[in-house]
Enzyme design. Structure first.
Site, PDB file in Angstrom:
ATOM      1  N   SER A 160       8.081   2.221  -7.566  1.00 31.23           N
ATOM      2  CA  SER A 160       8.814   1.124  -6.905  1.00 31.23           C
ATOM      3  C   SER A 160       9.966   1.667  -6.093  1.00 31.23           C
ATOM      4  O   SER A 160      10.424   1.028  -5.161  1.00 31.23           O
ATOM      5  CB  SER A 160       9.438   0.185  -7.933  1.00 31.23           C
ATOM      6  OG  SER A 160       8.525  -0.240  -8.860  1.00 31.23           O
ATOM      7  N   ASN A 208      11.823  -3.504  -1.980  1.00 31.06           N
ATOM      8  CA  ASN A 208      12.714  -3.347  -3.130  1.00 31.06           C
ATOM      9  C   ASN A 208      14.160  -3.110  -2.727  1.00 31.06           C
ATOM     10  O   ASN A 208      15.078  -3.359  -3.504  1.00 31.06           O
ATOM     11  CB  ASN A 208      12.226  -2.223  -4.037  1.00 31.06           C
ATOM     12  CG  ASN A 208      11.494  -2.801  -5.232  1.00 31.06           C
ATOM     13  OD1 ASN A 208      11.826  -3.889  -5.693  1.00 31.06           O
ATOM     14  ND2 ASN A 208      10.494  -2.101  -5.714  1.00 31.06           N
ATOM     15  N   HIS A 227       2.421   1.253  -2.681  1.00 33.80           N
ATOM     16  CA  HIS A 227       3.260   0.384  -3.516  1.00 33.80           C
ATOM     17  C   HIS A 227       2.700  -1.030  -3.529  1.00 33.80           C
ATOM     18  O   HIS A 227       2.875  -1.788  -2.573  1.00 33.80           O
ATOM     19  CB  HIS A 227       4.707   0.418  -2.991  1.00 33.80           C
ATOM     20  CG  HIS A 227       5.647  -0.387  -3.830  1.00 33.80           C
ATOM     21  ND1 HIS A 227       6.708  -1.089  -3.318  1.00 33.80           N
ATOM     22  CD2 HIS A 227       5.674  -0.612  -5.173  1.00 33.80           C
ATOM     23  CE1 HIS A 227       7.333  -1.702  -4.298  1.00 33.80           C
ATOM     24  NE2 HIS A 227       6.731  -1.419  -5.425  1.00 33.80           N
ATOM     25  N   GLU A 272       2.878  -1.531   0.380  1.00 32.93           N
ATOM     26  CA  GLU A 272       3.664  -0.617   1.217  1.00 32.93           C
ATOM     27  C   GLU A 272       3.008   0.766   1.147  1.00 32.93           C
ATOM     28  O   GLU A 272       2.829   1.313   0.055  1.00 32.93           O
ATOM     29  CB  GLU A 272       5.110  -0.548   0.720  1.00 32.93           C
ATOM     30  CG  GLU A 272       5.900  -1.818   1.019  1.00 32.93           C
ATOM     31  CD  GLU A 272       7.344  -1.744   0.523  1.00 32.93           C
ATOM     32  OE1 GLU A 272       8.244  -2.162   1.251  1.00 32.93           O
ATOM     33  OE2 GLU A 272       7.566  -1.278  -0.622  1.00 32.93           O
TER      34      GLU A 272
HETATM   35  N1  LIG Z   1       6.129  -4.008 -12.940  1.00 31.00           N
HETATM   36  C1  LIG Z   1       6.181  -4.243 -11.628  1.00 31.00           C
HETATM   37  O1  LIG Z   1       6.384  -5.389 -11.190  1.00 31.00           O
HETATM   38  C2  LIG Z   1       5.966  -3.122 -10.650  1.00 31.00           C
HETATM   39  C3  LIG Z   1       5.720  -3.443  -9.305  1.00 31.00           C
HETATM   40  C4  LIG Z   1       5.458  -2.405  -8.402  1.00 31.00           C
HETATM   41  C5  LIG Z   1       5.477  -1.081  -8.833  1.00 31.00           C
HETATM   42  N2  LIG Z   1       5.750  -0.803 -10.159  1.00 31.00           N
HETATM   43  C6  LIG Z   1       5.728   0.615 -10.570  1.00 31.00           C
HETATM   44  O2  LIG Z   1       4.483   0.856 -11.224  1.00 31.00           O
HETATM   45  C7  LIG Z   1       4.659   1.866 -12.230  1.00 31.00           C
HETATM   46  C8  LIG Z   1       4.197   1.317 -13.576  1.00 31.00           C
HETATM   47  O3  LIG Z   1       4.953   0.164 -13.889  1.00 31.00           O
HETATM   48  P1  LIG Z   1       4.403  -0.889 -14.962  1.00 31.00           P
HETATM   49  O4  LIG Z   1       5.229  -2.114 -14.814  1.00 31.00           O
HETATM   50  O5  LIG Z   1       2.926  -0.996 -14.869  1.00 31.00           O
HETATM   51  O6  LIG Z   1       4.787  -0.147 -16.331  1.00 31.00           O
HETATM   52  P2  LIG Z   1       4.221  -0.408 -17.798  1.00 31.00           P
HETATM   53  O7  LIG Z   1       5.296   0.003 -18.704  1.00 31.00           O
HETATM   54  O8  LIG Z   1       3.640  -1.780 -17.913  1.00 31.00           O
HETATM   55  O9  LIG Z   1       2.971   0.613 -17.903  1.00 31.00           O
HETATM   56  C9  LIG Z   1       3.106   1.995 -17.824  1.00 31.00           C
HETATM   57  C10 LIG Z   1       1.858   2.652 -18.424  1.00 31.00           C
HETATM   58  O10 LIG Z   1       1.901   4.042 -18.165  1.00 31.00           O
HETATM   59  C11 LIG Z   1       1.447   4.715 -19.317  1.00 31.00           C
HETATM   60  N3  LIG Z   1       1.933   6.089 -19.295  1.00 31.00           N
HETATM   61  C12 LIG Z   1       3.162   6.555 -19.515  1.00 31.00           C
HETATM   62  N4  LIG Z   1       3.189   7.893 -19.365  1.00 31.00           N
HETATM   63  C13 LIG Z   1       1.943   8.269 -19.027  1.00 31.00           C
HETATM   64  C14 LIG Z   1       1.326   9.507 -18.734  1.00 31.00           C
HETATM   65  N5  LIG Z   1       1.993  10.652 -18.741  1.00 31.00           N
HETATM   66  N6  LIG Z   1       0.001   9.518 -18.444  1.00 31.00           N
HETATM   67  C15 LIG Z   1      -0.691   8.359 -18.415  1.00 31.00           C
HETATM   68  N7  LIG Z   1      -0.161   7.155 -18.666  1.00 31.00           N
HETATM   69  C16 LIG Z   1       1.141   7.115 -18.985  1.00 31.00           C
HETATM   70  C17 LIG Z   1       1.972   3.900 -20.478  1.00 31.00           C
HETATM   71  O11 LIG Z   1       1.254   4.188 -21.653  1.00 31.00           O
HETATM   72  C18 LIG Z   1       1.748   2.474 -19.950  1.00 31.00           C
HETATM   73  O12 LIG Z   1       0.472   2.001 -20.290  1.00 31.00           O
HETATM   74  C19 LIG Z   1       6.146   2.255 -12.185  1.00 31.00           C
HETATM   75  O13 LIG Z   1       6.285   3.368 -11.354  1.00 31.00           O
HETATM   76  C20 LIG Z   1       6.800   1.016 -11.561  1.00 31.00           C
HETATM   77  O14 LIG Z   1       8.003   1.315 -10.925  1.00 31.00           O
HETATM   78  C21 LIG Z   1       5.984  -1.788 -11.064  1.00 31.00           C
END
Ligand SMILES: NC(=O)c1ccc[n+]([C@@H]2O[C@H](COP(=O)([O-])OP(=O)(O)OC[C@H]3O[C@@H](n4cnc5c(N)ncnc54)[C@H](O)[C@@H]3O)[C@@H](O)[C@H]2O)c1
Length: 285
Positions: free
Chosen positions: A120, A191, A141, A153
């Site tokens: 993000s 963001n 993104h 993005e």
């Molecule tokens: N939540 C949102 O609204 C959103 C929107 C856009 C982008 N993002 C980005 O997406 C990414 C994930 O966010 P999220 O909300 O899905 O998080 P989340 O916490 O829901 O999920 C993260 C997942 O990654 C896994 N994980 C952690 N370390 C790992 C590794 N080394 N290898 C494999 N898997 C691993 C965890 O077990 C978990 O299942 C982040 O970079 C976040 O900034 C989030």
């Protein structure tokens, strides 16, 4: 290299599960990777439940639901990703974790595979920095919920090959999304703007001008789909806070982007939003 080639999604959480669902619904074979079987089962269950709601509404047939699910293969071994042409990483918002993971992935996928991070707010340039071929890594993104939100993005890191980014934009467009090319700047475009949406809402509540429900209701009344607090509960309070900190640091502590202390407090409390059943609001079930 545009079309329905095999893909890999790293991380089966909120975003990884959503991206895998979107890709599978668009007809791609998807390897969904996470650290353990339980995390993958949880991710697959969420995908099944989301598709199930579409079946209930008559927007999807039960057969189509099964076909989509059958295209997603949960894996815990990175060697299983060898045939993926596109790898989209959506693991925790930590630079060290993303870099370490990509370093391993780079060794296991084809030299022509494109690597993308769904970060993000971290620098795409930094995520790619130690790779043998940083020119094939870019930001893709997606927005939450990934199967629904059209915008993606497409972020050009300092060393991303423009041709790779343009091909990625073409690919994502061919699957039904609306890509926009952006530079690698803290928070990219959406963001960066959203930081003020969230931090001003905290300040308004902190100054006693309105409570959270009022802020959310008023902004919905003004035409926003969601108010800032309910949106944070959907995003994940921790994820949103990580984005705030990273944009603040990315702009060398420019006070315009200073996070609000209450943001951190909520993260420390463990009430992270819908995913933990409680955040700014409480959720049943
Ligand atoms: N939540 C949102 O609204 C959103 C929107 C856009 C982008 N993002 C980005 O997406 C990414 C994930 O966010 P999220 O909300 O899905 O998080 P989340 O916490 O829901 O999920 C993260 C997942 O990654 C896994 N994980 C952690 N370390 C790992 C590794 N080394 N290898 C494999 N898997 C691993 C965890 O077990 C978990 O299942 C982040 O970079 C976040 O900034 C989030």
């Amino acid at each position: 290299m545009v079309g329905k080639q095999p893909c890999a999604v790293l991380g089966a959480g909120t975003m990884g599960g959503g991206i895998a669902q979107f890709l599978a619904a668009a007809g791609c074979e998807v390897f969904l990777y996470d650290l353990g079987e339980e995390l993958l089962s949880r991710g697959m269950e969420s995908i099944r439940a989301r598709l199930g709601r579409r079946v209930e509404k008559g927007k999807l047939t039960p057969e189509a639901q099964e076909e989509i699910l059958a295209r997603i293969r949960p894996v815990t071994d990175l060697r299983d990703l060898a045939s993926a042409c596109w790898v989209i990483e959506a693991v925790v918002e930590r630079l060290d974790v993303k870099k370490e993971l990509f370093a391993k992935v780079e060794e296991r996928v084809d030299a022509e595979a494109v690597l993308a991070t769904n970060t993000s707010s971290l620098s795409v340039t930094s995520v790619a920095a130690n790779l043998r071929r940083p020119e094939r890594l870019l930001g893709l993104h997606f927005f939450n919920p990934a199967p629904v939100m059209p915008l993606v993005e497409v972020v050009l890191g300092a060393r991303t090959d423009l041709q790779v980014a343009e091909t990625a934009a073409e690919w994502i467009c061919s699957l039904g999304k609306d890509p926009v090319l952006v530079k690698d700047t803290p928070g990219f475009l959406v963001n960066r703007v959203a930081r003020h949406f969230h931090s001003e809402a905290y300040r308004i509540v902190g100054e006693g001008l309105a409570d959270k429900e009022q802020v959310d209701r008023i902004l919905r009344g003004a035409g926003y789909k969601m108010g800032p607090f309910e949106l944070q509960d959907l995003i994940g309070v921790d994820i949103n806070y990580a984005a705030s900190v990273s944009v603040y640091e990315g702009f060398f502590h420019d006070p315009r982007f200073r996070p609000h202390p209450d943001q951190r407090l909520l993260v420390e409390s463990g009430d992270l939003g819908r995913k933990t059943g409680r955040g700014h609001y409480a959720y049943d079930g």
